[in-house]
Design an enzyme around this catalytic site. Structure first.
Site, mmCIF file in Angstrom:
data_model
loop_
_atom_site.group_PDB
_atom_site.id
_atom_site.type_symbol
_atom_site.label_atom_id
_atom_site.label_comp_id
_atom_site.label_asym_id
_atom_site.label_seq_id
_atom_site.Cartn_x
_atom_site.Cartn_y
_atom_site.Cartn_z
ATOM 1 N N CYS A 46 -6.096 -2.455 6.832
ATOM 2 C CA CYS A 46 -7.120 -1.420 6.649
ATOM 3 C C CYS A 46 -8.413 -1.959 6.052
ATOM 4 O O CYS A 46 -9.497 -1.544 6.440
ATOM 5 C CB CYS A 46 -6.576 -0.276 5.810
ATOM 6 N N CYS A 82 0.833 -1.203 0.000
ATOM 7 C CA CYS A 82 0.000 0.000 0.000
ATOM 8 C C CYS A 82 0.871 1.258 0.000
ATOM 9 O O CYS A 82 0.597 2.215 -0.732
ATOM 10 C CB CYS A 82 -0.928 0.000 1.213
#
Length: 375
Positions: free
Chosen positions: A200, A103
Site C-alpha cells: 500500500c 498491517c
C-alpha cells in the site's frame, strides 16, 4: 431471534469494490452499519496526486448510495511505528518482510478495532476473503473462503482469538466475479474500479527507488557459491531469494540457463547467485520460524502436527510436519518434499484441510540440517 438492527458493525472501507460490497451486504442483512475510511499512509504519488483523497471520495459516494454514516480516521503514526519501521528493520537484516501481515495484525485489527469499539461497535468487517466457524465451546476458527483464488487467510495469519471474535467476513461465500456483479447490480460507484495491487505505501512506484529514500544502499559483489565474482549488486535489500529478473547477468560458456539469487552474505555484503532454476541451494528441507500465532490460542505444551503450509501467498499447500516449541513460541517445520525459495522474513501459514491454523515468521532454512545461506 436476534434483531440485527441492534448489532452495530463498523466497516473498514478502502474505496474498493470488496469493502463496498461488504458494507452493502451487511446493510441488506439489517445490521446497524457505519463506514470508516482508514488513512494509513501519506500516499501522494510521483505526480503529486494523493490516491487516499480519491479513495475517500469513493467511500463517501458508496456510503451515500447504501445509506450509512461514514467517518475518516488517520492511523499514519501507528502505521509508521508498528508496520513501516518493522518493514525497514527487516530489510536492514537482509530479510524480505510481508508488511500486509503486520498491517492486519497491528492496524486493521488493532488500531481500527479499538476505534470501532469507541463507536460502540459489536463487530468490525472489511473486504477480506476469509471465513470463520464457531465450535461448540465458542472458539472461533479461521476457515478458507469460497473463492480459493482470492483467499486472504495467509495475510490474516497473525490474528488472535480475541480479534477473530470481533470480525465478520461478509464475502466468505462469494467469488470475486459475484462480488463485482453485486456491486454492478446495486449501481455502486466502485463497481468497476480496478483492484489495488502491491504494498500500500509503495503503490505504483518503483520499489527500488522507494526503498532507497529510506535506507542507504550499499553496492557489492555478485558471486557464485564457490566465490567467483560475476557482477555487482545495487544493495542486498533489493533482492530476494529465488529472484531471477533484474540481475543483469547473461549466459556463460558453460550454460545458457538464467541466473537466480540463492543467498546473501551480509558480513561480506555479497549476493550469491547461481545459474539454473533447479539450483540445489534454492531447496530447503526444513525451516525455523518464530512469533507463532494460532487463531484458537497459544498451546501450553509442545506439539508435533502433520498438516499443510504456504510460505508465500497463492502458493499451493505443501505437506509439512510442524514441531511447536511452547517455551519460546517457535516452530521447526519439516517439508514432505524439498521446498523452493524459502525466504526469511516471509510468513509461513499452516492449514488443516479447510481450516487455517495460524502462522509464524520464517527465520532460517535448512537443507538436510545444514543451514542455507539465505541471509
Amino acid at each position: 431471534m436476534v434483531d440485527n438492527s441492534e448489532i452495530r458493525v463498523v466497516v473498514g472501507m478502502s474505496g474498493g469494490v470488496d469493502s463496498s460490497v461488504s458494507a452493502l451486504l451487511l446493510k441488506q442483512q439489517g445490521f446497524d452499519v457505519v463506514g470508516v475510511f482508514m488513512k494509513n499512509w501519506d500516499d501522494t504519488d510521483d505526480s503529486g496526486v494523493c490516491t487516499a483523497t480519491e479513495d475517500y471520495e469513493d467511500v463517501k459516494k458508496v456510503a451515500d448510495e447504501i445509506g450509512i454514516p461514514y467517518y475518516s480516521i488517520n492511523f499514519e503514526k501507528d502505521y509508521w511505528e508498528r508496520v513501516f519501521e518493522y518493514f525497514l528493520n527487516e530489510y536492514k537484516k537482509g530479510r524480505t518482510p510481508n508488511p500486509d501481515v503486520m498491517c492486519n495484525k497491528e492496524i486493521k485489527f488493532k488500531s481500527f478495532l479499538d476505534f470501532a469499539m469507541d463507536l460502540d461497535a459489536d463487530y468490525i468487517a472489511m473486504g477480506h476473503y476469509a471465513a470463520t466457524k464457531v465450535d461448540e465451546n465458542g472458539i472461533v476458527h479461521m476457515m478458507r473462503p469460497k473463492d480459493g483464488n482470492k483467499d486472504q487467510t495467509y495475510f490474516l495469519s497473525q490474528l488472535s482469538q480475541d480479534q477473530l471474535k470481533k470480525v465478520i467476513f461478509p464475502l466468505a461465500n462469494l467469488t470475486k466475479p459475484q462480488v463485482r456483479e453485486i456491486a454492478i447490480d446495486a449501481g455502486l460507484a466502485t463497481a468497476k474500479k480496478k483492484d489495488s495491487t502491491g504494498i500500500c505505501f509503495i503503490g505504483e512506484r518503483n520499489f527500488k527507488k522507494f526503498l532507497s529514500e529510506f535506507l542507504p544502499a550499499q553496492s557489492g559483489k555478485m558471486v557464485t557459491p564457490d566465490g567467483k565474482v560475476v557482477g555487482e549488486h545495487a544493495g542486498l535489500m533489493y533482492y530476494t531469494i529465488g529472484q531471477r529478473s533484474g540481475l543483469g547477468l547473461g549466459s556463460t560458456k558453460e550454460s545458457t540457463d538464467p541466473w537466480f539469487v540463492v543467498g546473501k552474505d551480509l558480513k561480506k555484503n555479497e549476493l550469491i547467485v547461481e545459474q539454473g532454476y533447479d539450483s540445489k541451494l534454492l531447496y530447503a528441507t526444513s525451516l525455523d520460524a518464530s512469533g507463532v500465532s494460532f487463531f484458537t490460542g497459544q498451546p501450553e505444551h509442545d506439539i508435533d502436527l502433520k498438516c499443510t503450509a504456504k510460505f508465500r501467498y497463492r502458493q499451493p499447500d505443501v505437506g509439512v510436519t510442524m514441531h511447536y516449541h511452547a517455551k519460546d513460541n517457535t516452530v521447526h517445520v519439516e517439508f514432505d518434499e524439498p521446498a523452493r525459495a524459502v525466504t526469511p522474513g516471509q510468513a509461513i501459514v499452516f492449514y488443516n484441510g479447510e481450516e487455517c491454523l495460524g502462522g509464524a515468521t520464517i527465520d532460517r532454512a535448512y537443507q538436510n540440517e545444514k543451514q542455507l545461506q539465505l541471509v
